[in-house]
Design an enzyme around this catalytic site. Structure first.
Site, PDB file in Angstrom:
ATOM      1  N   HIS A 154       0.842  -1.200   0.000  1.00 11.97           N
ATOM      2  CA  HIS A 154       0.000   0.000   0.000  1.00 11.97           C
ATOM      3  C   HIS A 154       0.875   1.247   0.000  1.00 11.97           C
ATOM      4  O   HIS A 154       1.776   1.387   0.824  1.00 11.97           O
ATOM      5  CB  HIS A 154      -0.910   0.028   1.234  1.00 11.97           C
ATOM      6  CG  HIS A 154      -2.123  -0.837   1.075  1.00 11.97           C
ATOM      7  ND1 HIS A 154      -3.277  -0.641   1.790  1.00 11.97           N
ATOM      8  CD2 HIS A 154      -2.359  -1.893   0.268  1.00 11.97           C
ATOM      9  CE1 HIS A 154      -4.175  -1.544   1.419  1.00 11.97           C
ATOM     10  NE2 HIS A 154      -3.642  -2.325   0.510  1.00 11.97           N
ATOM     11  N   TYR A 176      -9.082   6.007   7.208  1.00 18.48           N
ATOM     12  CA  TYR A 176      -9.193   6.451   8.601  1.00 18.48           C
ATOM     13  C   TYR A 176     -10.229   7.569   8.606  1.00 18.48           C
ATOM     14  O   TYR A 176     -10.018   8.617   7.979  1.00 18.48           O
ATOM     15  CB  TYR A 176      -7.851   6.980   9.112  1.00 18.48           C
ATOM     16  CG  TYR A 176      -6.809   5.902   9.366  1.00 18.48           C
ATOM     17  CD1 TYR A 176      -6.088   5.340   8.313  1.00 18.48           C
ATOM     18  CD2 TYR A 176      -6.544   5.448  10.654  1.00 18.48           C
ATOM     19  CE1 TYR A 176      -5.136   4.355   8.546  1.00 18.48           C
ATOM     20  CE2 TYR A 176      -5.591   4.466  10.896  1.00 18.48           C
ATOM     21  CZ  TYR A 176      -4.892   3.925   9.842  1.00 18.48           C
ATOM     22  OH  TYR A 176      -3.946   2.956  10.074  1.00 18.48           O
ATOM     23  N   PRO A 189      -4.028   1.444  18.892  1.00 18.71           N
ATOM     24  CA  PRO A 189      -3.800   0.867  17.566  1.00 18.71           C
ATOM     25  C   PRO A 189      -3.871   1.843  16.390  1.00 18.71           C
ATOM     26  O   PRO A 189      -3.497   1.466  15.275  1.00 18.71           O
ATOM     27  CB  PRO A 189      -4.901  -0.190  17.445  1.00 18.71           C
ATOM     28  CG  PRO A 189      -5.950   0.228  18.407  1.00 18.71           C
ATOM     29  CD  PRO A 189      -5.252   0.933  19.517  1.00 18.71           C
ATOM     30  N   LYS A 212       1.151   0.634  14.941  1.00 17.05           N
ATOM     31  CA  LYS A 212       2.554   0.556  15.334  1.00 17.05           C
ATOM     32  C   LYS A 212       2.925  -0.636  16.226  1.00 17.05           C
ATOM     33  O   LYS A 212       4.112  -0.993  16.325  1.00 17.05           O
ATOM     34  CB  LYS A 212       2.967   1.841  16.076  1.00 17.05           C
ATOM     35  CG  LYS A 212       3.090   3.032  15.169  1.00 17.05           C
ATOM     36  CD  LYS A 212       4.320   2.927  14.272  1.00 17.05           C
ATOM     37  CE  LYS A 212       4.274   3.865  13.102  1.00 17.05           C
ATOM     38  NZ  LYS A 212       4.430   3.272  11.816  1.00 17.05           N
ATOM     39  N   TYR A 229       4.172   6.976   9.574  1.00 18.34           N
ATOM     40  CA  TYR A 229       3.363   5.783   9.279  1.00 18.34           C
ATOM     41  C   TYR A 229       4.220   4.690   8.648  1.00 18.34           C
ATOM     42  O   TYR A 229       4.084   3.512   8.980  1.00 18.34           O
ATOM     43  CB  TYR A 229       2.195   6.160   8.350  1.00 18.34           C
ATOM     44  CG  TYR A 229       1.080   5.135   8.340  1.00 18.34           C
ATOM     45  CD1 TYR A 229      -0.071   5.324   9.110  1.00 18.34           C
ATOM     46  CD2 TYR A 229       1.172   3.968   7.586  1.00 18.34           C
ATOM     47  CE1 TYR A 229      -1.093   4.385   9.111  1.00 18.34           C
ATOM     48  CE2 TYR A 229       0.161   3.022   7.586  1.00 18.34           C
ATOM     49  CZ  TYR A 229      -0.966   3.238   8.350  1.00 18.34           C
ATOM     50  OH  TYR A 229      -1.973   2.303   8.365  1.00 18.34           O
TER      51      TYR A 229
HETATM   52  P1  FAD Z   1       2.046 -10.671  22.091  1.00 17.56           P
HETATM   53  O1  FAD Z   1       1.566 -10.810  20.721  1.00 17.56           O
HETATM   54  O2  FAD Z   1       1.074 -10.244  23.150  1.00 17.56           O
HETATM   55  O3  FAD Z   1       2.707 -12.055  22.505  1.00 17.56           O
HETATM   56  C1  FAD Z   1       3.062 -12.363  23.843  1.00 17.56           C
HETATM   57  C2  FAD Z   1       2.942 -13.855  24.039  1.00 17.56           C
HETATM   58  O4  FAD Z   1       3.393 -14.197  25.347  1.00 17.56           O
HETATM   59  C3  FAD Z   1       1.501 -14.337  23.956  1.00 17.56           C
HETATM   60  O5  FAD Z   1       1.413 -15.395  23.047  1.00 17.56           O
HETATM   61  C4  FAD Z   1       1.169 -14.750  25.372  1.00 17.56           C
HETATM   62  O6  FAD Z   1       0.238 -15.819  25.439  1.00 17.56           O
HETATM   63  C5  FAD Z   1       2.534 -15.163  25.887  1.00 17.56           C
HETATM   64  N1  FAD Z   1       2.663 -15.137  27.357  1.00 17.56           N
HETATM   65  C6  FAD Z   1       2.094 -14.271  28.229  1.00 17.56           C
HETATM   66  N2  FAD Z   1       2.440 -14.590  29.492  1.00 17.56           N
HETATM   67  C7  FAD Z   1       3.256 -15.658  29.419  1.00 17.56           C
HETATM   68  C8  FAD Z   1       3.921 -16.452  30.394  1.00 17.56           C
HETATM   69  N3  FAD Z   1       3.807 -16.174  31.702  1.00 17.56           N
HETATM   70  N4  FAD Z   1       4.670 -17.500  29.987  1.00 17.56           N
HETATM   71  C9  FAD Z   1       4.788 -17.790  28.647  1.00 17.56           C
HETATM   72  N5  FAD Z   1       4.174 -17.079  27.683  1.00 17.56           N
HETATM   73  C10 FAD Z   1       3.405 -16.022  28.060  1.00 17.56           C
HETATM   74  N6  FAD Z   1      -1.503  -3.530  16.847  1.00 17.56           N
HETATM   75  C11 FAD Z   1      -1.684  -2.911  15.703  1.00 17.56           C
HETATM   76  O7  FAD Z   1      -0.722  -2.358  15.164  1.00 17.56           O
HETATM   77  N7  FAD Z   1      -2.929  -2.917  15.113  1.00 17.56           N
HETATM   78  C12 FAD Z   1      -4.017  -3.559  15.679  1.00 17.56           C
HETATM   79  O8  FAD Z   1      -5.094  -3.563  15.121  1.00 17.56           O
HETATM   80  C13 FAD Z   1      -3.846  -4.207  16.889  1.00 17.56           C
HETATM   81  N8  FAD Z   1      -4.876  -4.852  17.512  1.00 17.56           N
HETATM   82  C14 FAD Z   1      -4.655  -5.459  18.719  1.00 17.56           C
HETATM   83  C15 FAD Z   1      -5.696  -6.113  19.374  1.00 17.56           C
HETATM   84  C16 FAD Z   1      -5.495  -6.722  20.626  1.00 17.56           C
HETATM   85  C17 FAD Z   1      -6.650  -7.417  21.332  1.00 17.56           C
HETATM   86  C18 FAD Z   1      -4.201  -6.660  21.233  1.00 17.56           C
HETATM   87  C19 FAD Z   1      -3.957  -7.300  22.597  1.00 17.56           C
HETATM   88  C20 FAD Z   1      -3.165  -6.036  20.545  1.00 17.56           C
HETATM   89  C21 FAD Z   1      -3.377  -5.429  19.300  1.00 17.56           C
HETATM   90  N9  FAD Z   1      -2.345  -4.790  18.608  1.00 17.56           N
HETATM   91  C22 FAD Z   1      -2.543  -4.170  17.443  1.00 17.56           C
HETATM   92  C23 FAD Z   1      -1.003  -4.774  19.092  1.00 17.56           C
HETATM   93  C24 FAD Z   1      -0.147  -5.863  18.469  1.00 17.56           C
HETATM   94  O9  FAD Z   1      -0.932  -6.974  18.134  1.00 17.56           O
HETATM   95  C25 FAD Z   1       0.927  -6.185  19.472  1.00 17.56           C
HETATM   96  O10 FAD Z   1       1.716  -5.009  19.619  1.00 17.56           O
HETATM   97  C26 FAD Z   1       1.796  -7.375  19.118  1.00 17.56           C
HETATM   98  O11 FAD Z   1       1.060  -8.568  19.253  1.00 17.56           O
HETATM   99  C27 FAD Z   1       3.006  -7.422  20.040  1.00 17.56           C
HETATM  100  O12 FAD Z   1       3.685  -8.630  19.908  1.00 17.56           O
HETATM  101  P2  FAD Z   1       4.406  -9.294  21.150  1.00 17.56           P
HETATM  102  O13 FAD Z   1       5.032 -10.527  20.617  1.00 17.56           O
HETATM  103  O14 FAD Z   1       5.233  -8.280  21.836  1.00 17.56           O
HETATM  104  O15 FAD Z   1       3.260  -9.637  22.195  1.00 17.56           O
HETATM  105  C1  DHB Z   2      -5.257  -2.363  11.196  1.00 15.75           C
HETATM  106  C2  DHB Z   2      -5.205  -1.989  12.504  1.00 15.75           C
HETATM  107  C3  DHB Z   2      -4.787  -0.732  12.831  1.00 15.75           C
HETATM  108  O1  DHB Z   2      -4.713  -0.363  14.099  1.00 15.75           O
HETATM  109  C4  DHB Z   2      -4.446   0.187  11.868  1.00 15.75           C
HETATM  110  O2  DHB Z   2      -4.086   1.434  12.228  1.00 15.75           O
HETATM  111  C5  DHB Z   2      -4.493  -0.185  10.565  1.00 15.75           C
HETATM  112  C6  DHB Z   2      -4.904  -1.465  10.227  1.00 15.75           C
HETATM  113  C7  DHB Z   2      -5.701  -3.717  10.829  1.00 15.75           C
HETATM  114  O3  DHB Z   2      -6.034  -4.494  11.732  1.00 15.75           O
HETATM  115  O4  DHB Z   2      -5.745  -4.027   9.643  1.00 15.75           O
END
Ligand code: FAD
Ligand code: DHB
Length: 393
Positions: free
Chosen positions: A72, A202, A293, A297, A385
């Site tokens: 995109h 957006y 979100p 980022k 972005y």
């Molecule tokens: P996570 O993906 O949270 O992974 C952490 C892992 O550690 C999980 O699998 C968890 O089960 C595991 N864990 C936790 N505790 C323990 C333990 N004690 N022992 C072993 N394992 C453990 N970002 C965007 O940019 N756009 C979005 O639309 C967006 N939507 C989101 C929606 C939700 C509901 C959430 C929670 C986050 C969203 N985010 C979004 C943020 C993005 O998904 C996260 O920033 C990203 O997943 C971060 O990755 P991570 O690996 O740091 O953490």
């Molecule tokens: C999506 C989520 C976001 O927070 C965003 O800013 C753009 C796209 C998505 O889930 O596709």
């Protein structure tokens, strides 16, 4: 048991780190409290910066992403009945983002690790990290089969998300936390209908923010601003589509509807815990920082952290060099604070603030008009972005 690096959490951060380390000849163990199916099905982010795509290429897991990811070159900003294009390619010297779901990133990372014969311990319980201020930190957990295990490591990576156990293992007196919450949440749906737009929309609306994103050319992803304590049971599919139609309405444009495949509500907060290192424990991703979100980022910051961490751990463990490990937290926090500001700015510019008066509404509209009419202001949005500073893993 022995592993050079103990990785807590099989989200994007922990899984990508395990691959980046393996490419540098460093072995790791990954432990995860949830099941493989749960990790692969969690609906979350969908937009990858070019630097994140590079991290996944460097991790050796980009074959499907390179084939199926949608490039995109911009986004639309909609407000006051107008829709404006922000052209990233033009504003940033050709830079773009790639739409590819976090679910697919996680599936690709898990499959590649299992194919390489390196296990991931899913469904563990009672994860503990100990002896963090020594050169032999210890990771303990109970396996899915109920066996208590202890792994002696050179370093531990806390990639266990916001609710994990690694950040709380750092003495509170050594941590500084900055945080704020926002008085609204997002209701997100996955819909079995081709996107009604070529690039993300957006949309600022007096009734609340809305976002039209996508997963593939067949599947749409849409979000609605709702109240902080919203009950998802109050939102039938029909009510969701009616509200999306109302907020996105634009003469001559049609929002196509389809069956809702998934529906969930996400809270919004900004959170930064510093430093991201204590002794031989290194935090990465959501374990150390959360952004709302709106700027897309969260996933990108997690991948940027582990790109820096893999290099630092290789220098520390393989070459006995401490300098990159010492610089890890500062290097990451520079990017984290930029993304934290950008996400806060996008969020407050685009959402309807409950209880706000006409003054704030006019300030938001003025900022949106400025962003879509001034090349300088549009460039600021675009370069944040697509990822700032540009990441070269
Ligand atoms: P996570 O993906 O949270 O992974 C952490 C892992 O550690 C999980 O699998 C968890 O089960 C595991 N864990 C936790 N505790 C323990 C333990 N004690 N022992 C072993 N394992 C453990 N970002 C965007 O940019 N756009 C979005 O639309 C967006 N939507 C989101 C929606 C939700 C509901 C959430 C929670 C986050 C969203 N985010 C979004 C943020 C993005 O998904 C996260 O920033 C990203 O997943 C971060 O990755 P991570 O690996 O740091 O953490
Ligand atoms: C999506 C989520 C976001 O927070 C965003 O800013 C753009 C796209 C998505 O889930 O596709």
């Amino acid at each position: 048991m022995r592993a050079q690096v103990g990785i807590v959490g099989a989200g994007p951060a922990g899984l990508a780190l395990s691959h980046l380390l393996a490419r540098r000849g460093i072995d790791s163990i990954v432990v995860e409290i949830r099941s493989q199916a749960h990790c692969e099905a969690r609906q979350r982010a969908g937009v990858l910066e070019a630097g994140s795509v590079e991290v996944l290429r460097a991790a050796g897991v980009s074959q499907r992403l390179d084939r199926e990811g949608l490039e995109h070159g911009g986004i639309y900003l909609q407000f006051a009945g107008e829709r404006h294009h922000i052209d990233f390619r033009d504003l940033t010297g050709g830079r773009t983002v790639t739409v590819y779901a976090q679910t697919e990133v996680v599936k690709d990372l898990i499959a590649a690790r299992l194919d390489a014969g390196q296990p991931i311990e899913f469904d563990v319980t009672d994860t503990e990290v100990r002896a963090l201020d020594t050169t032999r930190p210890v990771l303990r957990y109970t396996s899915a089969g109920g066996e208590r295990r202890e792994v002696v490591c050179d370093a531990i990576a806390g990639c266990d998300g916001f609710h994990g156990i690694c950040r709380p293992a750092i003495p509170a007196s050594l941590c500084t936390v900055h945080e704020c919450s926002y008085p609204y949440a997002w209701l997100g749906i996955l819909a079995d209908v081709p996107p009604s737009t070529d690039e993300l929309i957006y949309c600022h609306h007096p009734g609340g923010f809305a976002l039209h994103s996508m997963r593939t050319l067949q599947i749409s992803r849409l979000y609605l601003q709702v109240t902080q304590d919203e009950d998802i049971a109050a939102w039938s599919d029909e009510r969701i589509w009616d509200e999306l139609q109302r907020r996105f309405a634009l003469p001559g444009w049609e929002l196509k509807e389809g069956p809702v495949l998934d529906k969930s509500i996400t809270g919004m907060r900004s959170f930064v815990s510093a430093p991201m290192r204590y002794g031989r424990l290194f935090l990465a991703g959501d374990a150390a920082h959360i952004v709302p979100p709106t700027g897309a980022k969260g996933l990108n910051l997690a991948l940027a952290d582990v790109a820096v961490l893999a290099r630092a751990l290789a220098a520390l463990i393989r070459d006995g060099r401490e300098d990159l490990a010492d610089g890890y937290s500062g290097t990451c926090l520079n990017r984290v604070w930029r993304a934290t500001h950008f996400s806060w700015w996008m969020t407050t510019m685009l959402h309807a603030t409950p209880g706000a008066g006409p003054m704030e509404a006019q300030l938001q509209l003025s900022q949106l008009r400025y962003t879509t009419s001034s090349r300088a202001a549009a460039t600021a949005l675009a370069e944040n972005y697509v990822g700032y500073p540009p990441l070269h893993p």
